[in-house]
Each structure stands twice: as structure tokens, then as C-alpha cells.
Write a protein that holds these residues in place. Sequence first.
Motif, PDB file in Angstrom:
ATOM      1  N   SER A  61       0.694  -1.253  -0.079  1.00  0.00           N
ATOM      2  CA  SER A  61       0.012  -0.041   0.114  1.00  0.00           C
ATOM      3  C   SER A  61       0.899   1.051   0.113  1.00  0.00           C
ATOM      4  O   SER A  61       0.425   2.410  -0.342  1.00  0.00           O
ATOM      5  CB  SER A  61      -0.944   0.107   1.251  1.00  0.00           C
ATOM      6  N   ARG A  62       2.029   1.093   0.379  1.00  0.00           N
ATOM      7  CA  ARG A  62       3.077   2.526   0.272  1.00  0.00           C
ATOM      8  C   ARG A  62       3.973   2.173  -0.734  1.00  0.00           C
ATOM      9  O   ARG A  62       4.979   3.046  -0.696  1.00  0.00           O
ATOM     10  CB  ARG A  62       3.432   2.410   1.762  1.00  0.00           C
ATOM     11  N   LEU A  63       4.054   1.129  -1.548  1.00  0.00           N
ATOM     12  CA  LEU A  63       4.945   1.090  -2.588  1.00  0.00           C
ATOM     13  C   LEU A  63       4.519   1.830  -3.954  1.00  0.00           C
ATOM     14  O   LEU A  63       3.446   1.768  -4.301  1.00  0.00           O
ATOM     15  CB  LEU A  63       4.878  -0.496  -3.054  1.00  0.00           C
ATOM     16  N   GLU A  64       5.468   2.711  -4.338  1.00  0.00           N
ATOM     17  CA  GLU A  64       4.986   3.816  -5.076  1.00  0.00           C
ATOM     18  C   GLU A  64       5.436   3.191  -6.676  1.00  0.00           C
ATOM     19  O   GLU A  64       4.883   4.123  -7.658  1.00  0.00           O
ATOM     20  CB  GLU A  64       5.700   5.121  -4.870  1.00  0.00           C
ATOM     21  N   PHE A  65       6.380   2.789  -6.479  1.00  0.00           N
ATOM     22  CA  PHE A  65       7.073   2.113  -7.845  1.00  0.00           C
ATOM     23  C   PHE A  65       7.818   0.710  -7.854  1.00  0.00           C
ATOM     24  O   PHE A  65       8.531   0.497  -6.763  1.00  0.00           O
ATOM     25  CB  PHE A  65       8.106   3.254  -8.327  1.00  0.00           C
ATOM     26  N   CYS A  66       7.639  -0.017  -8.891  1.00  0.00           N
ATOM     27  CA  CYS A  66       8.120  -1.465  -8.866  1.00  0.00           C
ATOM     28  C   CYS A  66       8.485  -1.749 -10.419  1.00  0.00           C
ATOM     29  O   CYS A  66       7.823  -1.685 -11.143  1.00  0.00           O
ATOM     30  CB  CYS A  66       7.153  -2.507  -8.354  1.00  0.00           C
ATOM     31  N   ASP A  67       9.838  -1.875 -10.379  1.00  0.00           N
ATOM     32  CA  ASP A  67      10.578  -2.264 -11.882  1.00  0.00           C
ATOM     33  C   ASP A  67      10.680  -3.651 -11.782  1.00  0.00           C
ATOM     34  O   ASP A  67      10.351  -4.651 -10.813  1.00  0.00           O
ATOM     35  CB  ASP A  67      11.903  -1.350 -12.042  1.00  0.00           C
ATOM     36  N   VAL A  88       4.019 -16.250  -0.645  1.00  0.00           N
ATOM     37  CA  VAL A  88       3.878 -14.830  -0.590  1.00  0.00           C
ATOM     38  C   VAL A  88       2.513 -14.157  -0.957  1.00  0.00           C
ATOM     39  O   VAL A  88       2.270 -14.646  -2.194  1.00  0.00           O
ATOM     40  CB  VAL A  88       5.147 -14.342  -1.327  1.00  0.00           C
ATOM     41  N   HIS A  89       2.043 -13.496  -0.111  1.00  0.00           N
ATOM     42  CA  HIS A  89       0.763 -12.756  -0.691  1.00  0.00           C
ATOM     43  C   HIS A  89       0.944 -11.291  -0.575  1.00  0.00           C
ATOM     44  O   HIS A  89       1.932 -10.775   0.172  1.00  0.00           O
ATOM     45  CB  HIS A  89      -0.169 -13.002   0.806  1.00  0.00           C
ATOM     46  N   LEU A  90       0.441 -10.851  -1.711  1.00  0.00           N
ATOM     47  CA  LEU A  90       0.776  -9.310  -1.833  1.00  0.00           C
ATOM     48  C   LEU A  90      -0.606  -8.485  -1.562  1.00  0.00           C
ATOM     49  O   LEU A  90      -1.615  -9.105  -1.867  1.00  0.00           O
ATOM     50  CB  LEU A  90       0.892  -9.092  -3.281  1.00  0.00           C
ATOM     51  N   ALA A  91      -0.492  -7.315  -0.803  1.00  0.00           N
ATOM     52  CA  ALA A  91      -1.656  -6.941  -0.296  1.00  0.00           C
ATOM     53  C   ALA A  91      -1.742  -5.263  -0.637  1.00  0.00           C
ATOM     54  O   ALA A  91      -0.738  -4.596  -0.582  1.00  0.00           O
ATOM     55  CB  ALA A  91      -1.722  -6.933   1.149  1.00  0.00           C
ATOM     56  N   GLY A  92      -2.952  -4.746  -1.210  1.00  0.00           N
ATOM     57  CA  GLY A  92      -3.202  -3.429  -1.127  1.00  0.00           C
ATOM     58  C   GLY A  92      -2.334  -2.755  -2.117  1.00  0.00           C
ATOM     59  O   GLY A  92      -1.901  -1.589  -1.886  1.00  0.00           O
ATOM     60  N   MET A  93      -2.106  -3.335  -3.254  1.00  0.00           N
ATOM     61  CA  MET A  93      -1.302  -2.568  -4.408  1.00  0.00           C
ATOM     62  C   MET A  93      -1.873  -1.352  -4.913  1.00  0.00           C
ATOM     63  O   MET A  93      -2.963  -1.424  -5.414  1.00  0.00           O
ATOM     64  CB  MET A  93      -1.086  -3.562  -5.470  1.00  0.00           C
ATOM     65  N   LEU A  94      -1.005  -0.419  -5.021  1.00  0.00           N
ATOM     66  CA  LEU A  94      -1.445   0.943  -5.886  1.00  0.00           C
ATOM     67  C   LEU A  94      -1.661   0.476  -7.427  1.00  0.00           C
ATOM     68  O   LEU A  94      -1.027  -0.245  -7.847  1.00  0.00           O
ATOM     69  CB  LEU A  94      -0.525   2.022  -5.452  1.00  0.00           C
ATOM     70  N   PRO A  95      -2.661   1.404  -8.090  1.00  0.00           N
ATOM     71  CA  PRO A  95      -2.543   0.862  -9.571  1.00  0.00           C
ATOM     72  C   PRO A  95      -1.397   0.973 -10.397  1.00  0.00           C
ATOM     73  O   PRO A  95      -1.078   0.142 -11.144  1.00  0.00           O
ATOM     74  CB  PRO A  95      -3.638   1.949  -9.963  1.00  0.00           C
ATOM     75  N   VAL A  96      -0.562   1.787  -9.982  1.00  0.00           N
ATOM     76  CA  VAL A  96       0.834   1.958 -10.673  1.00  0.00           C
ATOM     77  C   VAL A  96       1.639   0.708 -10.618  1.00  0.00           C
ATOM     78  O   VAL A  96       2.177   0.360 -11.611  1.00  0.00           O
ATOM     79  CB  VAL A  96       1.455   3.185 -10.448  1.00  0.00           C
ATOM     80  N   VAL A  97       1.642  -0.004  -9.373  1.00  0.00           N
ATOM     81  CA  VAL A  97       2.437  -1.071  -9.199  1.00  0.00           C
ATOM     82  C   VAL A  97       1.581  -2.415  -9.636  1.00  0.00           C
ATOM     83  O   VAL A  97       2.035  -3.136 -10.315  1.00  0.00           O
ATOM     84  CB  VAL A  97       2.637  -1.398  -7.647  1.00  0.00           C
ATOM     85  N   ALA A  98       0.272  -2.185  -9.440  1.00  0.00           N
ATOM     86  CA  ALA A  98      -0.459  -3.468  -9.864  1.00  0.00           C
ATOM     87  C   ALA A  98      -0.462  -3.476 -11.684  1.00  0.00           C
ATOM     88  O   ALA A  98      -0.412  -4.725 -12.131  1.00  0.00           O
ATOM     89  CB  ALA A  98      -2.036  -3.175  -9.797  1.00  0.00           C
ATOM     90  N   ARG A  99      -0.383  -2.460 -12.312  1.00  0.00           N
ATOM     91  CA  ARG A  99      -0.147  -2.481 -13.714  1.00  0.00           C
ATOM     92  C   ARG A  99       1.147  -3.410 -14.116  1.00  0.00           C
ATOM     93  O   ARG A  99       0.915  -3.890 -15.101  1.00  0.00           O
ATOM     94  CB  ARG A  99      -0.197  -1.238 -14.135  1.00  0.00           C
ATOM     95  N   VAL A 100       2.065  -3.147 -13.155  1.00  0.00           N
ATOM     96  CA  VAL A 100       3.495  -3.949 -13.599  1.00  0.00           C
ATOM     97  C   VAL A 100       3.060  -5.538 -13.642  1.00  0.00           C
ATOM     98  O   VAL A 100       3.635  -6.234 -14.175  1.00  0.00           O
ATOM     99  CB  VAL A 100       4.412  -3.490 -12.700  1.00  0.00           C
ATOM    100  N   PHE A 101       2.504  -5.825 -12.407  1.00  0.00           N
ATOM    101  CA  PHE A 101       2.142  -7.298 -12.143  1.00  0.00           C
ATOM    102  C   PHE A 101       1.136  -7.929 -13.249  1.00  0.00           C
ATOM    103  O   PHE A 101       1.033  -8.847 -13.784  1.00  0.00           O
ATOM    104  CB  PHE A 101       1.711  -7.411 -10.992  1.00  0.00           C
TER     105      PHE A 101
END
Length: 125
Positions: A61-67, A88-101
Amino acid sequence: MDHGTVGSAQSGRLLVEVREEGSSAVVTPAGELDHHTADLLREPLDDLLDKGFTRLVVDCSRLEFCDSTGLNVLLGARLKAEAAGGGVHLAGMLPVVARVFEITGAEAVFTVHDSLEAALADGAD
């Protein structure tokens, strides 16, 4: 509700907090996860797995960028956790990070939750 902070690491662009929450370890990266900061996330994930935690919840939820480097850190942790019978469980992804996934198809290999609370409830015994 903090049930004992295990530790934290920080650079100028990424802060990683780790705590135990029941049978899960919660890892909260805040900021930018990339080639320059990836080890700040890789090391605590590896340490938790070495300590026997097999259920890791990454609060995004506080991750603003992921390459791609950051994505590879999470994929590596997932493989190690699954080899130990967990995940590994991922929670609360911001849209910009979710888009990478979404673009890479990585969302299909992780258990993704809308919120940290949902991820923790999913693992409650």
C-alpha cells in the motif's frame, strides 16, 4: 496493531519495515523498489524465510514504484516460500504497481489481496 517489529531498513528512496503478525511475517516496503533498492527488500525476505516463516505478506500500500528488478525479488521469495510449503501474499497494491504485475502476468502466480487486513484474515487459523 504492531505485534513486535522485527526490523527495518532504509535508503533514500525505500523504507522496509518487518513485523510478525500471528503466523505471518508482514513486510512493508514504502517508496520505490528498483535496481538500486532491491536488496533492501530481498535481504529481509530471505532472513524471514531462513528463520522459518513460510507465509509472507507484502503490504504494497505504500509502494509507489516497482520495476523488473523489484518484481524478480518478489518472484524469488515466492519460489523459496512455496518450496517450504508456504507462499507470498501481496496486499493493497496501488494501481501503478498493480499494472506492472498485470502487464508481466506475475499477478497470476501470487495471491493478491485488496488490503493487508484481507491478507491476514485469509491466513488466520
